[in-house]
Design an enzyme around this catalytic site. Sequence first.
Site, PDB file in Angstrom:
ATOM      1  N   ASP A   5      -1.682   1.382   8.691  1.00 26.81           N
ATOM      2  CA  ASP A   5      -0.398   1.926   8.243  1.00 26.81           C
ATOM      3  C   ASP A   5       0.748   1.541   9.176  1.00 26.81           C
ATOM      4  O   ASP A   5       1.667   2.330   9.419  1.00 26.81           O
ATOM      5  CB  ASP A   5      -0.488   3.458   8.093  1.00 26.81           C
ATOM      6  CG  ASP A   5      -1.518   3.875   7.066  1.00 26.81           C
ATOM      7  OD1 ASP A   5      -1.642   3.190   6.044  1.00 26.81           O
ATOM      8  OD2 ASP A   5      -2.202   4.890   7.292  1.00 26.81           O
ATOM      9  N   SER A  15       5.248   6.850   1.628  1.00 27.75           N
ATOM     10  CA  SER A  15       5.776   5.537   2.018  1.00 27.75           C
ATOM     11  C   SER A  15       5.071   4.459   1.219  1.00 27.75           C
ATOM     12  O   SER A  15       3.896   4.594   0.878  1.00 27.75           O
ATOM     13  CB  SER A  15       5.533   5.283   3.516  1.00 27.75           C
ATOM     14  OG  SER A  15       6.028   6.336   4.315  1.00 27.75           O
ATOM     15  N   ASN A  40       0.851  -1.188   0.000  1.00 34.26           N
ATOM     16  CA  ASN A  40       0.000   0.000   0.000  1.00 34.26           C
ATOM     17  C   ASN A  40       0.886   1.237   0.000  1.00 34.26           C
ATOM     18  O   ASN A  40       2.039   1.187   0.448  1.00 34.26           O
ATOM     19  CB  ASN A  40      -0.900  -0.002   1.239  1.00 34.26           C
ATOM     20  CG  ASN A  40      -1.988   1.055   1.189  1.00 34.26           C
ATOM     21  OD1 ASN A  40      -2.331   1.570   0.130  1.00 34.26           O
ATOM     22  ND2 ASN A  40      -2.544   1.395   2.342  1.00 34.26           N
ATOM     23  N   HIS A  64       1.184   5.411   1.193  1.00 31.10           N
ATOM     24  CA  HIS A  64       0.653   6.342   2.194  1.00 31.10           C
ATOM     25  C   HIS A  64       1.334   7.699   1.994  1.00 31.10           C
ATOM     26  O   HIS A  64       2.558   7.755   1.848  1.00 31.10           O
ATOM     27  CB  HIS A  64       0.921   5.834   3.609  1.00 31.10           C
ATOM     28  CG  HIS A  64       0.342   6.730   4.661  1.00 31.10           C
ATOM     29  ND1 HIS A  64      -1.008   6.806   4.905  1.00 31.10           N
ATOM     30  CD2 HIS A  64       0.929   7.620   5.494  1.00 31.10           C
ATOM     31  CE1 HIS A  64      -1.236   7.694   5.858  1.00 31.10           C
ATOM     32  NE2 HIS A  64      -0.076   8.202   6.232  1.00 31.10           N
TER      33      HIS A  64
END
Length: 201
Positions: free
Chosen positions: A157, A148, A119, A121
């Site tokens: 996260d 990130s 993912n 961020h």
Amino acid sequence: MGSIVPDYAGAVTRFPVVVLISGTGSNLAALLAAERAEDCPYAVVAVLADRDASGLEHARAAGLPTEVVPLADHADRAAWDAALAEAVAAHRPQLVVLAGFMKLVGPALLEAFGGRIVNTHPALLPSFPGAHGVRDALAHGVRITGCSVIEVDAGVDTGRILAQAAVEVREEDTEATLHARIKAVEQPLLVDVVRRLAAAS
């Protein structure tokens, strides 16, 4: 990670990736653009969304299968997560990329693809996790933020950081202008991470 294996004709099959989106699909578009390079080790094989996201048009233009799996169509969050995991698994990916996917994934997807979900961020984790990373960075007055790419776990996260890139916060920045500059850095960073994971498989 799995491996890149020859197909029945002896050609090399690229490392298969499923992308999940919720919005305009700018990170998806970056992945698809990079995939056109002859030496690209991965291939996006399907794009799923939790709503009728405009970014699905990138996938349709590329001739990729798409599917919408809305939360509202399921009895509860667990049923939705199971349906999402089943929809992803149908495409047999070696990696799942959350590219602007605005739902937390649950146990079914994490159990099926643990260690194989990444993912992005828009902040330098562990600073400013959650849905408002850009707004929170501005509110705290930091002079450097960034983006990130992480390996997804059950937290918000909190997964292992795979890559980061810094972005300067300017005096005149708004949430929109800062987020736009973060996205410009985030897209090549994500592509680089997916390429590295695919090449290492």
